[in-house]
Design a protein around this motif. Structure first.
Motif, PDB file in Angstrom:
ATOM      1  N   ALA A  63      -5.560   5.837   4.317  1.00 11.39           N
ATOM      2  CA  ALA A  63      -6.216   5.754   2.978  1.00 11.39           C
ATOM      3  C   ALA A  63      -4.704   5.416   2.019  1.00 11.39           C
ATOM      4  O   ALA A  63      -3.668   5.355   2.456  1.00 11.39           O
ATOM      5  CB  ALA A  63      -6.677   7.253   2.474  1.00 11.39           C
ATOM      6  N   GLY A  64      -5.032   4.923   0.881  1.00  8.35           N
ATOM      7  CA  GLY A  64      -3.943   4.609   0.103  1.00  8.35           C
ATOM      8  C   GLY A  64      -4.126   3.973  -1.315  1.00  8.35           C
ATOM      9  O   GLY A  64      -5.386   3.630  -1.402  1.00  8.35           O
ATOM     10  N   ASP A  65      -3.118   3.608  -1.932  1.00  5.34           N
ATOM     11  CA  ASP A  65      -3.381   2.949  -3.245  1.00  5.34           C
ATOM     12  C   ASP A  65      -2.838   1.533  -2.856  1.00  5.34           C
ATOM     13  O   ASP A  65      -1.743   1.148  -2.704  1.00  5.34           O
ATOM     14  CB  ASP A  65      -2.670   3.162  -4.347  1.00  5.34           C
ATOM     15  CG  ASP A  65      -3.445   4.740  -4.719  1.00  5.34           C
ATOM     16  OD1 ASP A  65      -4.726   4.702  -5.036  1.00  5.34           O
ATOM     17  OD2 ASP A  65      -2.854   5.628  -5.134  1.00  5.34           O
ATOM     18  N   VAL A  66      -3.825   0.509  -3.148  1.00  4.09           N
ATOM     19  CA  VAL A  66      -3.269  -1.080  -2.674  1.00  4.09           C
ATOM     20  C   VAL A  66      -2.919  -1.722  -4.139  1.00  4.09           C
ATOM     21  O   VAL A  66      -3.758  -1.651  -5.013  1.00  4.09           O
ATOM     22  CB  VAL A  66      -4.615  -1.802  -2.128  1.00  4.09           C
ATOM     23  CG1 VAL A  66      -4.105  -3.176  -1.554  1.00  4.09           C
ATOM     24  CG2 VAL A  66      -4.953  -0.922  -1.037  1.00  4.09           C
ATOM     25  N   THR A  67      -1.747  -2.480  -3.935  1.00  9.07           N
ATOM     26  CA  THR A  67      -1.511  -3.547  -4.972  1.00  9.07           C
ATOM     27  C   THR A  67      -1.500  -4.833  -4.297  1.00  9.07           C
ATOM     28  O   THR A  67      -1.058  -4.983  -3.257  1.00  9.07           O
ATOM     29  CB  THR A  67      -0.056  -3.217  -5.391  1.00  9.07           C
ATOM     30  OG1 THR A  67       0.075  -1.945  -5.706  1.00  9.07           O
ATOM     31  CG2 THR A  67       0.425  -4.102  -6.749  1.00  9.07           C
ATOM     32  N   VAL A  68      -2.350  -5.783  -5.036  1.00  8.68           N
ATOM     33  CA  VAL A  68      -2.626  -7.221  -4.225  1.00  8.68           C
ATOM     34  C   VAL A  68      -1.586  -8.066  -5.034  1.00  8.68           C
ATOM     35  O   VAL A  68      -1.463  -8.003  -6.330  1.00  8.68           O
ATOM     36  CB  VAL A  68      -3.827  -7.565  -4.539  1.00  8.68           C
ATOM     37  CG1 VAL A  68      -4.151  -8.881  -3.913  1.00  8.68           C
ATOM     38  CG2 VAL A  68      -5.056  -6.797  -3.700  1.00  8.68           C
ATOM     39  N   ARG A  69      -0.778  -8.864  -4.205  1.00  8.42           N
ATOM     40  CA  ARG A  69       0.049  -9.837  -4.724  1.00  8.42           C
ATOM     41  C   ARG A  69      -0.728 -10.997  -4.492  1.00  8.42           C
ATOM     42  O   ARG A  69      -1.349 -11.391  -3.518  1.00  8.42           O
ATOM     43  CB  ARG A  69       1.407  -9.886  -4.112  1.00  8.42           C
ATOM     44  CG  ARG A  69       2.394  -8.750  -4.601  1.00  8.42           C
ATOM     45  CD  ARG A  69       3.466  -8.710  -3.783  1.00  8.42           C
ATOM     46  NE  ARG A  69       3.150  -8.059  -2.659  1.00  8.42           N
ATOM     47  CZ  ARG A  69       3.917  -8.084  -1.356  1.00  8.42           C
ATOM     48  NH1 ARG A  69       5.025  -8.938  -1.286  1.00  8.42           N
ATOM     49  NH2 ARG A  69       3.540  -7.592  -0.087  1.00  8.42           N
ATOM     50  N   GLY A  70      -0.857 -11.953  -5.609  1.00  5.45           N
ATOM     51  CA  GLY A  70      -1.303 -13.310  -5.560  1.00  5.45           C
ATOM     52  C   GLY A  70      -2.803 -13.547  -5.605  1.00  5.45           C
ATOM     53  O   GLY A  70      -3.314 -14.457  -5.334  1.00  5.45           O
ATOM     54  N   ILE A  99       0.880  -1.266  -0.146  1.00  7.32           N
ATOM     55  CA  ILE A  99       0.078   0.028   0.110  1.00  7.32           C
ATOM     56  C   ILE A  99       0.888   1.310   0.020  1.00  7.32           C
ATOM     57  O   ILE A  99       1.738   1.512   0.867  1.00  7.32           O
ATOM     58  CB  ILE A  99      -0.896   0.110   0.980  1.00  7.32           C
ATOM     59  CG1 ILE A  99      -1.778  -1.232   1.457  1.00  7.32           C
ATOM     60  CG2 ILE A  99      -1.896   1.263   1.274  1.00  7.32           C
ATOM     61  CD1 ILE A  99      -2.542  -1.346   2.571  1.00  7.32           C
ATOM     62  N   ASP A 100       0.661   2.102  -0.881  1.00 13.08           N
ATOM     63  CA  ASP A 100       1.233   3.407  -1.157  1.00 13.08           C
ATOM     64  C   ASP A 100       0.338   4.292  -0.430  1.00 13.08           C
ATOM     65  O   ASP A 100      -0.786   4.529  -0.842  1.00 13.08           O
ATOM     66  CB  ASP A 100       1.675   3.615  -2.599  1.00 13.08           C
ATOM     67  CG  ASP A 100       2.144   4.859  -2.734  1.00 13.08           C
ATOM     68  OD1 ASP A 100       2.317   5.727  -1.591  1.00 13.08           O
ATOM     69  OD2 ASP A 100       2.586   5.403  -4.013  1.00 13.08           O
ATOM     70  N   ASP A 101       0.604   4.884   0.616  1.00 11.63           N
ATOM     71  CA  ASP A 101      -0.422   5.834   1.426  1.00 11.63           C
ATOM     72  C   ASP A 101       0.345   7.394   1.423  1.00 11.63           C
ATOM     73  O   ASP A 101      -0.264   8.319   1.915  1.00 11.63           O
ATOM     74  CB  ASP A 101      -0.502   5.572   2.789  1.00 11.63           C
ATOM     75  CG  ASP A 101       0.568   5.987   3.843  1.00 11.63           C
ATOM     76  OD1 ASP A 101       1.627   6.278   3.300  1.00 11.63           O
ATOM     77  OD2 ASP A 101       0.538   5.885   4.895  1.00 11.63           O
ATOM     78  N   GLY A 102       0.909   7.296   0.035  1.00  9.16           N
ATOM     79  CA  GLY A 102       1.476   8.921  -0.154  1.00  9.16           C
ATOM     80  C   GLY A 102       2.613   9.201   0.565  1.00  9.16           C
ATOM     81  O   GLY A 102       3.282  10.147  -0.320  1.00  9.16           O
ATOM     82  N   GLY A 103       2.967   8.550   1.586  1.00  3.61           N
ATOM     83  CA  GLY A 103       4.309   8.848   2.387  1.00  3.61           C
ATOM     84  C   GLY A 103       5.354   7.616   2.319  1.00  3.61           C
ATOM     85  O   GLY A 103       6.541   7.888   2.501  1.00  3.61           O
ATOM     86  N   ARG A 104       4.507   6.529   2.338  1.00  2.00           N
ATOM     87  CA  ARG A 104       5.306   5.507   2.739  1.00  2.00           C
ATOM     88  C   ARG A 104       4.820   4.202   2.025  1.00  2.00           C
ATOM     89  O   ARG A 104       3.579   4.413   1.441  1.00  2.00           O
ATOM     90  CB  ARG A 104       5.363   4.859   4.316  1.00  2.00           C
ATOM     91  CG  ARG A 104       4.091   4.850   4.913  1.00  2.00           C
ATOM     92  CD  ARG A 104       3.930   4.669   6.145  1.00  2.00           C
ATOM     93  NE  ARG A 104       2.517   4.620   6.859  1.00  2.00           N
ATOM     94  CZ  ARG A 104       2.126   3.828   7.744  1.00  2.00           C
ATOM     95  NH1 ARG A 104       2.786   3.374   8.433  1.00  2.00           N
ATOM     96  NH2 ARG A 104       0.548   3.810   7.966  1.00  2.00           N
ATOM     97  N   LEU A 105       5.588   2.980   1.940  1.00  2.00           N
ATOM     98  CA  LEU A 105       4.974   1.955   1.477  1.00  2.00           C
ATOM     99  C   LEU A 105       4.857   0.962   2.427  1.00  2.00           C
ATOM    100  O   LEU A 105       5.835   0.419   3.257  1.00  2.00           O
ATOM    101  CB  LEU A 105       6.054   1.236   0.161  1.00  2.00           C
ATOM    102  CG  LEU A 105       5.627   0.401  -0.681  1.00  2.00           C
ATOM    103  CD1 LEU A 105       4.101   0.981  -1.331  1.00  2.00           C
ATOM    104  CD2 LEU A 105       6.751  -0.247  -1.479  1.00  2.00           C
ATOM    105  N   VAL A 106       3.785   0.450   2.646  1.00  8.17           N
ATOM    106  CA  VAL A 106       3.304  -0.550   3.894  1.00  8.17           C
ATOM    107  C   VAL A 106       3.180  -2.013   3.043  1.00  8.17           C
ATOM    108  O   VAL A 106       2.262  -2.133   2.065  1.00  8.17           O
ATOM    109  CB  VAL A 106       2.126  -0.371   4.330  1.00  8.17           C
ATOM    110  CG1 VAL A 106       1.749  -1.249   5.626  1.00  8.17           C
ATOM    111  CG2 VAL A 106       2.221   1.331   5.105  1.00  8.17           C
ATOM    112  N   GLU A 107       3.859  -3.062   3.546  1.00  2.00           N
ATOM    113  CA  GLU A 107       3.800  -4.041   2.927  1.00  2.00           C
ATOM    114  C   GLU A 107       3.172  -5.307   4.143  1.00  2.00           C
ATOM    115  O   GLU A 107       3.939  -5.095   5.100  1.00  2.00           O
ATOM    116  CB  GLU A 107       4.991  -4.581   2.148  1.00  2.00           C
ATOM    117  CG  GLU A 107       5.250  -3.840   1.000  1.00  2.00           C
ATOM    118  CD  GLU A 107       6.374  -4.266   0.109  1.00  2.00           C
ATOM    119  OE1 GLU A 107       7.456  -4.720   0.697  1.00  2.00           O
ATOM    120  OE2 GLU A 107       6.055  -4.296  -1.120  1.00  2.00           O
ATOM    121  N   GLY A 108       2.471  -6.114   3.566  1.00  2.81           N
ATOM    122  CA  GLY A 108       1.940  -7.232   4.525  1.00  2.81           C
ATOM    123  C   GLY A 108       0.738  -8.048   4.090  1.00  2.81           C
ATOM    124  O   GLY A 108       0.549  -7.821   3.177  1.00  2.81           O
TER     125      GLY A 108
END
Ligand code: BT5
Length: 270
Positions: free
Chosen positions: A257-264, A223-232
């Motif tokens: 809030a943010g933009d989500v990329t889904v893996r798998g 997830i790119d929340d505009g300031g950081r990338l959160v993965e999990g």
């Protein structure tokens, strides 16, 4: 050519209702949300709705474009005047996601919500939501809730780069086309029901249903929340509407809030 949305039928279905009781209908407009905002600034009441056949400047979050070809989809914005603390306003997007997913699931049972503001079928975006807030100096806070739903959209009506990511809801039905007035009436109906629940009981009253419609439960996300990338791993919404993400090592973080990329891949909605 296309068949115009049957606005008489829609108005008849919504007559006397708090949400959608007044509908302004346009053939072409820049953005239904801009129009609704202007109406709200001049005092239009809660529930006032704007619909257009086509938008020339449809917008998504962060200034992105919402592709709005004529005659196939639904472009709708409505005025809400919630008497609630300002920090609960982002939850309106989540509440509206439930209403939009409920309406979509009436036609396609596998529709679900991709946090925070998309409705997807088979990984393709069929609807996007945009809640914009304004607090005039001389009046109460209002929110313009904009909803774009692809209904009878054909892939060649989208720019090439979106064709693998977006689709019309009708593509997943047997009938092949959806009555847009009927869809709009159901959507406004669902918004009235869900918004009523939200105003009376807060997001807590919607939390379980939202989680049950989420396509991200247990999905590996970045997830790119505009300031950081959160993965999990996405673990559903917390009671306040933030997304819980379990990061490697088991540490839980919350994302507003943010933009989500889904893996798998997405998780099916039961
Ligand atoms: C959204 O933004 O998904 C919110 C879209 C809200 C549109 C409605 S239409 C009625 C009202 N009036 C307006 O002017 N807006 C609202 P976001 O999460 O930022 O997604 C935008 C992204 O979705 C774009 O950058 C594209 O990648 C993609 N996209 C654009 N048009 C699309 C479409 N018709 N269907 C599916 N995806 C689209």
């Amino acid at each position: 050519m296309y068949e115009t949305l049957d606005i008489q039928k829609l108005r008849a279905a919504c007559a006397g209702r708090a949400i959608g009781g007044t509908i302004h209908f346009f053939e072409t407009i820049d953005s239904t949300s801009t129009c609704a905002r202007d109406l709200a600034r001049t005092g239009a009441p809660e529930g006032t709705t704007v619909i257009a056949e086509r938008q020339t400047a449809g917008r998504g979050r962060l200034g992105r474009t919402w592709e709005s070809p004529p005659g196939r989809n639904l472009y709708l914005s409505l005025i809400l005047r919630p008497d609630l603390p300002i920090e609960t306003v982002p939850q309106i997007t989540l509440a509206a996601g439930i209403a939009t997913a409920r309406a979509a699931r009436h036609w396609v049972a596998e529709a679900g919500i991709k946090w925070p503001n998309d409705v997807l079928v088979q990984g393709k975006k069929v609807a996007g939501l945009l809640a914009e807030m304004e607090r005039p100096a001389d009046g109460g806070l209002f929110v313009i809730l904009g909803i774009g739903v692809n209904l009878n959209l054909r892939p060649d009506e989208l720019p090439e780069e979106l064709r693998s990511k977006a689709a019309g809801l009708a593509a997943f039905t047997k009938g092949g086309s959806i009555d847009r007035a009927e869809f709009a009436a159901r959507l406004l109906d669902e918004i009235e029901a869900v918004y009523g629940k939200f105003v009376n009981g807060g997001f807590a009253a919607l939390h379980d249903e939202w989680n049950s419609l989420s396509l991200l439960n247990g999905a590996e996300v970045s997830i790119d929340d505009g300031g950081r990338l959160v993965e999990g791993v996405a673990a559903g919404l917390a009671a306040d509407g933030t997304l819980r993400v379990i990061q490697p090592g088991g540490i839980e973080t919350r994302v507003v809030a943010g933009d989500v990329t889904v893996r798998g891949g997405y998780q099916p909605v039961p």
